[in-house]
Design an enzyme around this catalytic site. Structure first.
Site, mmCIF file in Angstrom:
data_model
loop_
_atom_site.group_PDB
_atom_site.id
_atom_site.type_symbol
_atom_site.label_atom_id
_atom_site.label_comp_id
_atom_site.label_asym_id
_atom_site.label_seq_id
_atom_site.Cartn_x
_atom_site.Cartn_y
_atom_site.Cartn_z
ATOM 1 N N HIS A 1 0.803 -1.228 0.000
ATOM 2 C CA HIS A 1 0.000 0.000 0.000
ATOM 3 C C HIS A 1 0.832 1.273 0.000
ATOM 4 C CE1 HIS A 1 -4.011 -1.787 0.840
ATOM 5 N NE2 HIS A 1 -3.298 -2.716 1.445
ATOM 6 N N LYS B 1 -8.163 13.512 4.731
ATOM 7 C CA LYS B 1 -7.283 12.343 4.646
ATOM 8 C C LYS B 1 -6.291 12.440 5.800
ATOM 9 C CE LYS B 1 -6.170 13.676 0.383
ATOM 10 N NZ LYS B 1 -6.253 12.442 -0.369
ATOM 11 N N ARG B 2 -5.508 11.377 6.042
ATOM 12 C CA ARG B 2 -4.489 11.458 7.089
ATOM 13 C C ARG B 2 -3.618 12.692 6.855
ATOM 14 N NH1 ARG B 2 -0.514 7.481 6.662
ATOM 15 N NH2 ARG B 2 -1.323 6.845 4.645
ATOM 16 N N LYS C 1 1.069 14.177 1.414
ATOM 17 C CA LYS C 1 -0.279 14.490 0.935
ATOM 18 C C LYS C 1 -0.459 15.997 0.738
ATOM 19 C CE LYS C 1 -2.293 10.413 3.213
ATOM 20 N NZ LYS C 1 -3.022 9.648 2.193
ATOM 21 N N THR D 1 -8.506 6.713 -2.012
ATOM 22 C CA THR D 1 -9.867 6.208 -2.201
ATOM 23 C C THR D 1 -10.863 7.337 -1.924
ATOM 24 O OG1 THR D 1 -9.625 5.300 0.019
ATOM 25 C CG2 THR D 1 -9.525 3.738 -1.800
ATOM 26 N N LYS E 1 -14.553 8.667 -3.700
ATOM 27 C CA LYS E 1 -15.786 9.004 -2.970
ATOM 28 C C LYS E 1 -16.264 10.408 -3.335
ATOM 29 C CE LYS E 1 -14.006 5.996 0.568
ATOM 30 N NZ LYS E 1 -13.077 5.912 1.697
HETATM 31 C C1 NBG Z 1 -2.674 3.749 1.932
HETATM 32 C C2 NBG Z 1 -2.252 4.657 0.787
HETATM 33 C C3 NBG Z 1 -3.453 5.110 -0.028
HETATM 34 C C4 NBG Z 1 -4.268 3.919 -0.437
HETATM 35 C C5 NBG Z 1 -4.617 3.082 0.776
HETATM 36 C C6 NBG Z 1 -5.382 1.837 0.426
HETATM 37 C C7 NBG Z 1 -1.258 3.095 3.832
HETATM 38 C C8 NBG Z 1 -0.003 2.468 4.254
HETATM 39 N N1 NBG Z 1 -1.467 3.188 2.513
HETATM 40 O O1 NBG Z 1 -3.014 5.800 -1.167
HETATM 41 O O2 NBG Z 1 -1.564 5.761 1.308
HETATM 42 O O3 NBG Z 1 -5.433 4.324 -1.092
HETATM 43 O O4 NBG Z 1 -3.449 2.670 1.444
HETATM 44 O O5 NBG Z 1 -4.698 1.073 -0.509
HETATM 45 O O6 NBG Z 1 -2.065 3.488 4.640
#
Ligand code: NBG
Length: 834
Positions: free
Chosen positions: A377, A568-569, A574, A676, A680
């Site tokens: 990921h 998002k985080r 980001k 993701t 959305k």
């Molecule tokens: C996250 C990515 C995203 C991705 C999601 C689901 C982690 C380690 N990775 O870009 O930053 O959409 O995983 O795949 O949280």
């Protein structure tokens, strides 16, 4: 609690939909079931019950319908001895379940009417549910969407995770700074989970390994544990849409193993035994926030092992219970490793097969190779887990030996392919040499798994070319792509009922299980009447969010402004800080010219920063401080507002996506694996301002890049710039507007009496080298925002684009992702109930 007025509005909107429920349950029956639970389970009555009690009663009433389907599904799966996928994930970001379960049972309207008859409002009742926040962000939410899709499609699947006592921390702000508090989501119980003491597992830890020669003169290893934990499973039913399958999510809670404790008790007495007990319970106490510091490494490794050991044993128990023997293990069992977090399941399965079941190594290994698959990921090096050999030796001594043996054999393969090349060996080895020897979990995954996938096309390509190029040469068919997706049940049907109804009417109701159907609405993108309906819904959703914002923060914003959202985080890659410096640019333009012509804009943020991540917390602080100043500055005539909503989580996201005009997807190209949230937003009719990164690229293919605001360096250009040498000062000195806003951060303009309180951000963008190339992309980002402003003024054009974005999202359905996994990795069959 969220604004009641806003909530009511949605309720009346949803009223007209007429759905035939998958389960036979009339409004009267539902009403009776809710009352029964209120009286007979909660031992209260209508006049005394508060909304929490009504929520509980409604959940229990829903469970009565659910549990029947759950047992039917389990019976059918075990009766047919089905092959199943076991989705191992340290994170499942489930959010709330009541509304989702009702929608998937097609009983939402029935429950709404039933409660209305009792003088209650279902939307208000739903607000009582604490989020199940057992995850950090995208990775955990993806797992939740995937188990929804698996059940909807009728595939046998179990999600395995940890029953954290505290999920991701609850966030609030104090003088603009993030404060973390424990998230006590199940302090007084949770109606959705079922404790299964009959399936408890025991997990050894620490101790030493003995070599034993058996009666036939064959040696084998015995691990004598120094401590034992008990894993108690809690099952959460996962209802597929239409309720033809109800799978489970099994979450493990750690407890002290009494038998083991008894020895301690005898030897050391009561107090020591109690200490052991509370130590054992800490294993499943907290979810580790991403990107935090090294603290608690030992606990985190134990947590991973605890959950993997329980899950692997549980999988094997079910396999043996069906009367199967080892040669067909890989025919019945697929295990998906969601990131490297559950990697330790690999040596654990080897240990059980070789040490306990006494199978030949080669045979056991051939099973493991067929059973495991791994999803990567992220390419960020800090997120690729490594554990020190010393820690392994202490906590999991036998697993370390097994890893050494896997590695020894693997390095022989490397030697055959690249004879004498020690550099390649050092690079690929599962064990990294150095002052502190480390076990590289990703390498162990790639060596073992039969398939390794990235989560969007560009990311999977980078996994092949940049992260694991030699592995790709060694195993040419192993590395594949499965682009992420989202469940349209939660992310359109449940969260945006009015738009869902418009689609029901326009393309037919089965878009919910066939999102490609939305394309049938494309010809209407230029139809004035349809545009009006689509944009009226957007406007209503914005009004609801206006009320929520007022409730949560006291800030008043106008629904006529452009709602520009980044949720998002919080992470520097980001680039929330890029958003910040663009906002400062607009503010400065307005101060210099109060008549500066811009469509009023509301910038909204939602994000949690890992508690140990200083710069992320500084960015939150800066955004809050700038917001304070801007929101109260009369000179700019409300043209600009900034709101950082506290405690971002799934249930808040469900209110923000439907109200967005602009979706901020602005990562440095090459670093966002997929994203993701981008999907959305678009599904709910927002336009993306984004870089060519992650799934944005595939979204542009589907929507048409001309209907998005694409800006910034591409992956290739980022690489090129880093190769020739990037110097942020070049941009700083050559762009007066940029220089002015960065210098502003050194003043006390936003933090009166505390000059330099925001300087960290400037430093990170200049002195520390601006690792994520914010300054390189700044000018192009500002231009994209100018284009947003111009386009928004043309209402018809904006509406057309919003519709095109939404209707083109068919590909990004998690059902499609799951079908890709099934076809290329898991090879499952569907077994829906009749
Ligand atoms: C996250 C990515 C995203 C991705 C999601 C689901 C982690 C380690 N990775 O870009 O930053 O959409 O995983 O795949 O949280």
């Amino acid at each position: 609690m969220v604004n009641k007025q806003a909530v009511k509005k949605t309720m009346t909107k949803n009223k007209s939909a007429e759905i035939v429920p998958a389960i036979d349950c009339t409004t009267d029956q539902m009403q009776q079931a809710i009352l029964d639970r209120l009286h007979k389970t909660l031992a209260t009555e209508e006049s005394k019950a508060n909304n929490k009690a009504w929520w509980n009663a409604t959940c229990y009433a829903v469970n009565e319908l659910l549990f029947e389907k759950l047992t039917d599904t389990q019976k059918s799966h075990s009766g047919q001895d089905t092959r199943a996928v076991n989705y191992l994930s340290l994170e499942f970001l489930m959010g709330r379940l009541l509304s989702n379960n009702l929608h998937n049972l097609e009983l939402f309207n029935v429950a709404q009417d039933a409660l209305k008859g009792l003088g209650k409002d279902l939307y208000e009742i739903c607000e009582e549910e604490p989020d199940m926040a057992l995850g950090n962000g995208g990775l955990g939410r993806l797992a939740a969407c995937f188990i929804d899709s698996l059940a909807t499609l009728g595939y046998p699947a179990i999600g395995y995770g940890i029953h954290y006592e505290n999920g991701l921390f609850a966030q609030s702000f104090q003088d603009g700074r993030q404060i973390e508090r424990p998230d006590t989501w199940r302090e007084y119980g949770n109606p959705w989970e079922i404790c299964r003491p009959e399936s408890i597992q025991h997990v050894p830890l620490y101790g030493y390994v003995e070599t034993v020669i058996d009666e036939n003169g064959v040696s084998h290893k015995v691990w004598h544990a120094g401590q034992k934990l008990k894993g108690v499973p809690w099952d959460v039913p996962i209802v597929g849409y239409g309720a033809k399958t109800v799978n489970i999510l099994r979450l493990w809670e750690s407890r002290a193993d009494e038998a083991f404790d008894w020895d301690v008790f005898n030897a050391g007495g009561y107090v020591d035994a109690q200490v052991e007990k509370s130590k054992a319970e800490t294993i499943s106490k907290v979810l580790y926030p991403n990107d935090s510091t090294d603290e608690g490494k030992e606990l985190r490794l134990i947590q991973q092992y605890f959950f993997c050991a329980c899950s692997v044993k549980d999988i094997l128990r079910r396999f043996r219970r069906a009367g199967n023997d080892w040669p067909i293990l890989a025919e019945k069992v697929a295990i998906q490793l969601n990131d490297t977090h559950p990697t330790i399941a690999i040596p654990e399965l080897m240990r059980i097969l070789v040490d306990e079941e006494r199978l030949e190594w080669d045979f056991a290994w051939s099973l493991c190779e067929k059973i495991f698959a791994y999803t990567n990921h992220t390419l960020l090096p800090e997120a690729l887990e490594k554990w020190s050999v010393a820690l392994f030796e202490k906590v999991l001594p036998r697993h370390l030996e097994i890893i050494y043996e896997i590695n020894r054999r693997f390095l022989e393969t490397v030697e055959q392919k690249w004879p004498g090349d020690n550099d390649i060996k050092a690079k690929l080895s599962i064990v990294e040499e150095g002052p502190q020897r480390m076990v590289r979990m990703a390498n162990l995954c790639v060596v073992t798994a039969h398939k390794v996938n990235g989560v969007a096309a560009v990311h999977s390509e980078l996994v092949k070319t940049d992260l694991f190029p030699e592995f790709n040469e060694l195993y040419p068919t192993k590395l594949i792509n499965v682009t992420n997706g989202i469940t349209p049940r939660r992310w359109l049907k449940a969260c945006n009922p009015a738009l869902a109804e418009l689609y029901d009417e326009t393309v037919g109701k089965d878009w919910v299980v066939n999102l490609d159907k939305l394309k049938d609405a494309l010809p209407k993108a230029t139809d004035t009447a349809f545009q009006k309906r689509f944009m009226d819904i957007k406007r209503d959703n914005k009004v609801e969010l206006v009320n929520i914002i007022k409730d949560l923060t006291g800030v008043e914003v106008s629904a006529d402004a452009i709602f520009d959202i980044q949720i998002k985080r919080l992470h520097e890659y980001k680039r929330q800080q890029l958003n910040l410096i663009h906002i400062l640019t607009l503010y400065k333009r307005l101060l210099e010219n109060p008549d500066y012509d811009m469509v009023p804009r509301v910038f909204l943020f939602g994000a949690k920063a890992a508690p140990g991540y200083h710069m992320a917390k500084q960015i939150i602080y800066a955004l809050n401080k700038v917001a304070e100043k801007v929101n109260n500055d009369k000179r700019i005539k409300d043209k600009l507002k900034i709101v950082f909503l506290p405690n971002y989580r799934v249930s808040l996201a469900e209110k923000m996506f439907p109200a967005a005009d602009i979706s901020e997807q602005i990562s440095t190209a090459g670093l966002e694996a997929s994203g993701t949230g981008n999907m959305k937003f678009a599904l709910n009719g927002a336009l993306t301002v984004g870089t060519m990164d992650g799934a944005n690229i595939e979204m542009a293919e589907e929507i048409g890049a001309e209907h998005m605001f694409i800006f910034g360096l591409s992956v290739a250009e980022v690489k090129e710039l880093k190769t020739v040498g990037y110097n942020p000062y070049d941009y700083y000195y050559n762009n007066p507007e940029l220089k002015a806003v960065l210098d502003w951060l050194d003043s006390d303009f936003f933090t009166p009496g505390q000059p330099g309180a925001l300087s960290d951000i400037k430093r990170s963008l200049l002195e520390y080298g601006d690792e994520y190339l914010c300054l390189a992309d700044y000018a192009s980002y500002c231009k994209a925002h100018d284009a947003i402003d111009t386009t928004y003024r043309n209402k018809a054009l904006w509406a057309e684009k919003a519709i095109r974005n939404s209707a083109a999202m068919g590909k990004f359905n998690s059902d499609r992702s799951i079908e890709d996994y099934v076809a290329n990795v898991w090879h499952l069959k569907k077994y829906p109930l009749a």
